[in-house]
Design a protein around this motif. Structure first.
Motif, short mmCIF file in Angstrom:
data_model
loop_
_atom_site.label_atom_id
_atom_site.label_comp_id
_atom_site.label_asym_id
_atom_site.label_seq_id
_atom_site.Cartn_x
_atom_site.Cartn_y
_atom_site.Cartn_z
N GLY A 308 4.72 10.70 22.47
CA GLY A 308 4.01 12.03 22.52
C GLY A 308 4.84 12.94 23.52
O GLY A 308 5.52 14.08 23.49
N ASN A 309 4.77 12.36 24.81
CA ASN A 309 5.64 12.82 25.93
C ASN A 309 7.04 12.83 25.49
O ASN A 309 7.87 13.93 25.92
CB ASN A 309 5.37 12.06 27.24
N ALA A 310 7.50 11.97 24.83
CA ALA A 310 9.12 11.66 24.66
C ALA A 310 9.38 13.03 23.78
O ALA A 310 10.47 13.60 24.06
CB ALA A 310 9.55 10.44 24.02
N VAL A 359 -0.39 14.65 38.20
CA VAL A 359 0.83 15.12 38.64
C VAL A 359 1.87 14.91 37.42
O VAL A 359 1.94 14.37 36.54
CB VAL A 359 1.57 13.68 39.58
N GLN A 360 2.57 16.29 37.76
CA GLN A 360 3.75 16.56 36.45
C GLN A 360 5.09 16.77 37.40
O GLN A 360 5.09 17.18 38.43
CB GLN A 360 3.50 17.88 35.87
N ALA A 361 5.92 16.27 36.73
CA ALA A 361 7.18 16.50 37.18
C ALA A 361 7.88 17.77 37.24
O ALA A 361 7.34 18.52 36.49
CB ALA A 361 8.59 15.53 36.43
N GLY A 375 -2.07 11.64 31.40
CA GLY A 375 -1.59 10.50 30.12
C GLY A 375 -0.87 9.28 30.71
O GLY A 375 -1.48 8.20 30.63
N LEU A 376 0.00 9.40 31.81
CA LEU A 376 0.62 8.33 32.17
C LEU A 376 -0.28 7.42 33.18
O LEU A 376 -0.10 6.28 33.20
CB LEU A 376 1.91 8.73 33.27
N ALA A 377 -1.15 8.29 33.98
CA ALA A 377 -1.98 7.44 34.68
C ALA A 377 -2.99 6.38 33.90
O ALA A 377 -3.19 5.48 34.34
CB ALA A 377 -2.87 8.31 35.67
P1 ADP Z 1 1.26 15.27 30.76
O1 ADP Z 1 2.27 14.83 29.73
O2 ADP Z 1 -0.26 15.36 30.33
O3 ADP Z 1 1.62 16.30 31.65
P2 ADP Z 1 1.52 12.32 31.80
O4 ADP Z 1 1.05 11.66 32.77
O5 ADP Z 1 1.45 12.16 30.29
O6 ADP Z 1 0.92 13.96 31.72
O7 ADP Z 1 3.07 12.82 32.27
C1 ADP Z 1 3.21 13.29 33.57
C2 ADP Z 1 4.60 13.80 33.64
O8 ADP Z 1 5.52 13.21 33.59
C3 ADP Z 1 4.88 15.03 32.73
O9 ADP Z 1 4.20 16.10 33.10
C4 ADP Z 1 6.40 14.99 32.99
O10 ADP Z 1 6.67 15.85 33.58
C5 ADP Z 1 6.77 13.55 33.18
N1 ADP Z 1 7.27 13.08 32.06
C6 ADP Z 1 6.39 12.03 31.32
N2 ADP Z 1 7.16 11.59 29.98
C7 ADP Z 1 8.25 12.29 30.24
C8 ADP Z 1 9.46 11.93 29.37
N3 ADP Z 1 9.53 11.14 28.38
N4 ADP Z 1 10.74 12.89 29.63
C9 ADP Z 1 10.72 13.68 30.82
N5 ADP Z 1 9.48 14.02 31.44
C10 ADP Z 1 8.39 13.16 31.31
#
Ligand code: ADP
Length: 715
Positions: A308-310, A359-361, A375-377
């Protein structure tokens, strides 16, 4: 006496022994080198030095062998460490003052490492006594009491002060932990409370979508539904995060086919990727043929999150999800689960941070407004619990690769042991199969939810009886009405849904399948519900797709009977075996097994056959036995002779098992297991069930017999 110390405690003492050895060796080497250089090394000094090294070595050896330590040895070393300082002071005259910090070093070391006030006090007491003994035994320090007095004062004050600070520090940590637990609980409660109204919103929007007077209204209700989906996903994340913080996240592994799990992920992601014009590929190594023991819910959740993130962070190109077999033994696979994308990528600095909660990038924030950063945590913790580690490699501007390796045990060749009450995986509305015409009992103490759910079910052509309480649901069930499915709220106000189900199942030979509805998505409830014998749990807010899937996964006895009869009429004899196999081509009903006679048993009997007519003779005899036993049971039930009914049911079960008539055998088994009261109160229902099942089984036998006759005639 032995003290049962924890592993970490033993480790702390091991490192204390190691430090002691290093310090004593360094002290002795420095002391002896200086003494030899300046020529003041005396025999008593050499004796103390050698013995101290031997002591440190012996304690180190003892402690290294075990992570546990006897209380005796612990207190002995605490006293002896102070005694050695005393020894050094005694043999070094005026230089002895240089050794006094060692008293405190050992006392604080014991106190901090063990965290035990008792050990700290023993060590401090020993240091104090030995320090007081010095002026008694040493004429030099007796005449320099002011200097030595300050050393004694330090022995008393420094450990006391250190102990006090440690106590405050511990209290602060405990408070912070308590606060964090309280926060998690509050979070869990709040998210739970949010689910119920969200359920109402979802149901109302579903209804609006179906009944929408215009395309615009339909679109608007679809928007409400989409937003509710996002809100629900965020609430779920918060709930999982609170479980994670409270250390309550646990796995429930069961036997699953990876291919099926991949389909769930594909169903959830493909449409989103296509909507963005991305190429989405999901592939599985063809060698991964066996089922594996895994918590499918969590594994698919992790993959859905990564994929989903991808999709979320890719604007052009592709997203791929691959399951690659890295190695294989007789009992397990080592599998790499990987998600590649050609999206915005993640900088090296952000890669180090994105696995932390919330945390979000930086780039990610700019690209997507939705998401909680959880999600990632959560995925990382889930992968860790499954025995792997979630990793990332990414180049900003070119894309990202998330992957983890898992050792998954192969399941036996037995059929999948999907937990009886596993929550249903999400699917899109469009992909859910639609069954119709079921008789459903729906119990929920929330009148709005009840009304909306009833409306939704009626839209699909089901006939729905509702109840707002557990007692009401039981009263309806006791009237003898037959239901194809029960949908029971877990919390029914007057009693919980599990009690309703238990009471109902106790008094019924062939209970209808049941699903629980609950807003409580906690692990405790999930476990509790999975032990009740229910078919599944639908977590609120209930999506129509999940509801439809649940309903179509259960073919009711009435529908099964109708289907098999219709098929028996419509199907030519040569393909009657297929009808038995349950291949159902009905428009709305899913292919469901209606196996009155198990074809594999018939095949086995055929292969066993000593004579040409063996199978025919056997089935004819079975037919006669089944008719006889059925009559006997019916008569016994009518005359309320429970013993005779059980005996006849036993005979019926035996003959049925011989020819693979599993469904009728089950009816026999239920009667065999019924107690006198049940057989009496359920007599009418049992007789009806028996009559129906026996008639269908006999019809199925007849079809096989006809088929056999035709085969014989064609030779
Ligand atoms: P969310 O997607 O709900 O913000 P996640 O923990 O899943 O939270 O992801 C954290 C952050 O990692 C995202 O906000 C994004 O900045 C970065 N990220 C995750 N997966 C990707 C990806 N495939 N490509 C680019 N950035 C990503």
């Amino acid at each position: 006496m032995k003290t049962s110390f924890t592993f970490d405690f033993g480790k702390a003492l091991q490192s204390q022994a190691q430090l002691r050895l290093w310090m004593v060796t360094a002290l002795v080497l420095t002391f002896c080198t200086l003494g030899a250089l300046y020529g003041w090394l005396s025999a008593p000094q050499i004796a103390v030095a050698v013995l101290h090294v031997v002591y440190a070595l012996v304690v180190y050896r003892i402690q290294r062998k075990t992570t546990q330590m006897s209380e005796g040895l612990l207190f002995t070393t605490a006293i002896l460490d102070a005694a050695w300082v005393f020894g050094w002071v005694m043999v070094t005259g005026p230089f002895g003052i240089l050794f006094t910090p060692l008293f405190n070093f050992s006392t604080i070391g014991y106190g901090m490492r063990t965290g035990s006030r008792k050990v700290l006090r023993v060590s401090q007491g020993a240091s104090f006594l030995f320090a007081c003994l010095v002026p008694v035994m040493s004429p030099y320090w007796a005449s320099h009491m002011i200097g030595w007095g300050s050393a004694i004062l330090a022995v008393v004050i420094v450990p006391w002060y250190a102990g006090e600070l440690t106590r405050q520090f511990k209290a602060a940590i405990e408070f912070a932990e308590q606060e964090s637990r309280a926060k998690s609980e509050l979070l869990a409660r709040v998210s739970h409370e949010l689910r119920t109204p969200l359920g109402g919103i979802t149901h109302a929007a579903e209804l609006l979508r179906v009944e929408a007077p215009s395309v615009r209204s339909a679109d608007l209700s679809k928007t409400i539904l989409n937003l509710s989906e996002h809100l629900l996903a965020d609430i779920n994340d918060l709930l999982d995060q609170s479980k994670l913080t409270a250390g309550k996240m646990a796995l429930s592994p069961a036997s699953h086919a990876l291919e099926g799990m991949l389909e769930i992920v594909r169903a959830s992601i493909e449409a989103r990727a296509q909507a963005k014009g991305l190429l989405f590929q999901a592939s599985i190594d063809p060698r991964l043929a066996s089922q594996v023991l895994v918590d499918e819910r969590w594994l698919s959740r992790v993959l859905i999150n990564l994929a989903g993130n991808a999709v979320k962070f890719t604007e052009v190109g592709s997203v791929s999800l691959n399951l690659i077999l890295l190695s294989e033994t007789q009992t397990e696979y080592v599998i790499r689960f990987g998600v590649h994308d050609t999206g915005i990528g993640i900088s090296a600095t952000d890669q180090a941070k994105i696995f932390s909660p919330f945390v979000q990038a930086e780039d990610g924030k700019r690209h997507a407004s939705e998401g909680t950063g959880l999600g990632l945590a959560i995925s990382q913790e889930a992968v860790r619990l499954m025995g792997g580690a979630l990793r990332v490699a990414s180049t900003p501007g070119s894309g990202s690769h998330f992957w983890f390796d898992l050792h998954l045990e192969k399941a036996s060749s037995a059929p999948a042991l999907t937990p009886s009450a596993a929550p249903l995986a999400p699917q899109s509305i469009e992909s859910a199969p639609v069954a119709t015409g079921r008789r459903i009992l729906l119990a929920d103490d929330n009148a709005t939810n009840l009304f909306l759910l009833k409306e939704l079910l009626q839209q699909d052509g089901h006939s729905v009886v509702t109840s707002t309480s557990g007692a009401g649901a039981l009263a309806t069930l006791s009237h003898g009405d037959r239901f194809d499915l029960l949908l029971l709220d877990y919390n029914l106000g007057d009693m919980d849904g599990t009690q309703v189900l238990q009471i109902y199942r106790m008094g019924c030979a062939q209970p209808a399948p049941a699903f629980f509805l609950t807003a409580d998505a906690t692990l405790v409830t999930e476990r509790k519900l999975s032990e009740t014998g229910a078919r599944g749990v639908l977590t609120k807010p209930i999506r129509i797709a999940d509801l439809r899937r649940a309903i179509s996964s259960e073919t009711p006895p009435a529908a099964r009977q109708a289907e098999s009869e219709a098929q028996a009429r419509a199907t030519p004899p040569s393909s009657s075996r297929h009808a038995e196999d349950g291949v159902n081509t009905g428009k709305h009903l899913r292919a469901v097994s209606v196996m009155y006679i198990d074809p594999t048993v018939i095949q086995k009997l055929q292969s066993l056959g000593r004579s040409k007519n063996f199978l025919v003779e056997m089935l004819s005899r079975a037919k006669a036995d089944i008719s006889r036993s059925t009559e006997a049971i019916t008569a016994a039930l009518q005359h309320q002779d429970a013993g005779a009914a059980r005996d006849a049911a036993h005979a019926l079960k035996g003959v049925c098992l011989e020819i693979g008539a599993l469904r009728l055998a089950n009816v026999g088994l239920a009667i065999m297991r019924g107690d006198d009261a049940q057989l009496e109160s359920q007599s009418a229902r049992m007789r009806a069930d028996l009559r129906t099942e026996a008639a269908n089984t006999l019809a199925a036998i007849d079809r096989i017999l006809t088929e056999q006759t035709q085969i014989a005639a064609s030779f």
